[in-house]
Design an enzyme around this catalytic site. Structure first.
Site, PDB file in Angstrom:
ATOM      1  CD  GLU A 110       3.818  -3.217   5.270  1.00  0.00           C
ATOM      2  OE1 GLU A 110       3.693  -3.938   6.276  1.00  0.00           O
ATOM      3  OE2 GLU A 110       3.599  -1.990   5.283  1.00  0.00           O
ATOM      4  CG  HIS A 134       0.443  -3.576   0.685  1.00  0.00           C
ATOM      5  ND1 HIS A 134      -0.743  -3.088   1.175  1.00  0.00           N
ATOM      6  CD2 HIS A 134       1.381  -2.633   0.969  1.00  0.00           C
ATOM      7  CE1 HIS A 134      -0.531  -1.909   1.736  1.00  0.00           C
ATOM      8  NE2 HIS A 134       0.744  -1.607   1.620  1.00  0.00           N
ATOM      9  CG  HIS A 136      -0.150   2.298  -1.181  1.00  0.00           C
ATOM     10  ND1 HIS A 136       1.016   3.025  -0.961  1.00  0.00           N
ATOM     11  CD2 HIS A 136      -0.124   1.285  -0.289  1.00  0.00           C
ATOM     12  CE1 HIS A 136       1.713   2.465   0.025  1.00  0.00           C
ATOM     13  NE2 HIS A 136       1.049   1.400   0.437  1.00  0.00           N
ATOM     14  CD  GLU A 164     -19.583  -9.525 -12.623  1.00  0.00           C
ATOM     15  OE1 GLU A 164     -18.478 -10.048 -12.811  1.00  0.00           O
ATOM     16  OE2 GLU A 164     -20.662 -10.103 -12.831  1.00  0.00           O
ATOM     17  CG  HIS A 205      -1.252   1.723   4.434  1.00  0.00           C
ATOM     18  ND1 HIS A 205      -0.215   1.605   5.322  1.00  0.00           N
ATOM     19  CD2 HIS A 205      -0.763   1.290   3.254  1.00  0.00           C
ATOM     20  CE1 HIS A 205       0.848   1.138   4.706  1.00  0.00           C
ATOM     21  NE2 HIS A 205       0.536   0.929   3.446  1.00  0.00           N
TER      22      HIS A 205
HETATM   23  O1  2HA Z   1       6.402  -0.956   0.495  1.00  0.00           O
HETATM   24  O2  2HA Z   1       3.592  -0.049   0.848  1.00  0.00           O
HETATM   25  O3  2HA Z   1       3.240  -0.453   3.415  1.00  0.00           O
HETATM   26  C1  2HA Z   1       5.909   0.229   0.958  1.00  0.00           C
HETATM   27  C2  2HA Z   1       4.578   0.011   1.543  1.00  0.00           C
HETATM   28  C3  2HA Z   1       4.507  -0.143   3.000  1.00  0.00           C
HETATM   29 ZN    ZN Z   2       1.722   0.198   1.924  1.00  0.00          ZN
END
Ligand code: 2HA
Ligand code: ZN
Length: 265
Positions: A110, A134, A136, A164, A205
């Site tokens: 990414e 980032h 998940h 909050e 995602h």
């Molecule tokens: O690194 O999260 O979006 C793996 C991921 C790709």
């Molecule tokens: Zn990801």
């Protein structure tokens, strides 16, 4: 030491369950002092890599960044294998790997979104923003199956799900509809939104969060994920009432924050 903070964030994210397998990635735009503190460990023969996009505003900038295909879970055990330090070259279309990412490893897949987000947030904050993260998280991702891909819908649901929230992210959150991850296009689209919102949700995602330091960035993603969890629990049980728009306005007044008027009714 910034490296301790970086590694702690990787393991905290894993502990939260946000980083299955190689999911998620983290980058930190280093200060001059950070560079001075670690430059004695830099390799004298850096590996140079080119990028399929350019990041002219980041020429000469140093980043600590997680590696492509690496597991957040393993970062504390072997930092030099799972993360690295890179410097964007003078052309802005490549970088040198100065430390870590050993055995031919590369920065996260990414990288386009990370660098484009850094450029956007650096400009939006006068240089204060240094962290792009980032993750998940399951509840935030689950939310993308029940809401239309519109910033207003997400912002309102999240603000209404924990008192909050409107104080922590008064501008709301952005949302990118489904796109191929790792691409230059998703990087451009995320960066376009992240200049206005510190967090941008990726449909089906996960999420990108930004901030001036690790605490602020982790805290932002943590708050959004908690609110998403509360919303889904309440929705499953049956929502009969919620925080009103007047109550959101009252929060803004009490805490001296400007809640995004475009999302209030
Ligand atoms: O690194 O999260 O979006 C793996 C991921 C790709
Ligand atoms: Zn990801």
């Amino acid at each position: 030491m910034f490296l301790d903070g970086f590694i702690r964030m990787c393991s905290d994210g894993f502990s939260q369950g946000w980083h299955e397998r190689n999911g998620g990635n983290l980058s930190y735009r280093m200060t001059e002092e950070d560079v001075d503190a670690v430059k004695s460990t830099f390799t004298s023969s850096p590996r140079h890599c080119s990028m399929a996009f350019s990041a002219p505003e980041l020429r000469g900038a140093y980043f600590t960044i997680t590696g492509s295909g690496k597991y957040m879970r393993n970062v504390p055990l072997a930092p030099e294998k799972n993360i690295g330090i890179i410097r964007i070259d003078e052309s802005g279309t490549g970088y040198d790997i100065l430390w870590g990412l050993v055995d031919g490893a590369k920065p996260t897949s990414e990288l386009p979104t990370h660098l484009m987000n850094h450029t956007a947030r650096m400009k939006a904050t006068g240089g204060a923003c240094r962290v792009i993260y980032h993750a998940h998280p399951a509840n935030t991702t689950a939310l993308t199956y029940v809401l239309p891909p519109e910033a207003k819908a997400y912002s309102r649901v999240l603000w209404q799900s924990e008192t909050e929230c409107a104080v922590v992210f008064p501008e709301g959150v952005g949302v990118v509809d489904w796109m191929v991850p790792g691409s230059i296009d998703i990087g451009r689209e995320t960066a376009r939104l992240i200049k206005d919102y510190r967090a941008v949700i990726w449909t089906f995602h996960g999420i990108f969060g930004s901030g001036s330091d690790f605490d602020e960035t982790f805290g932002l993603v943590h708050t959004i994920e908690k609110a998403a969890e509360i919303y889904l629990k309440a929705r499953g049980a049956g929502i009969i009432r919620t925080i009103t728009d007047d109550e959101l306005r009252a929060l803004g007044d009490a805490f001296g924050v400007e809640i995004n008027k475009a999302f209030l009714e």
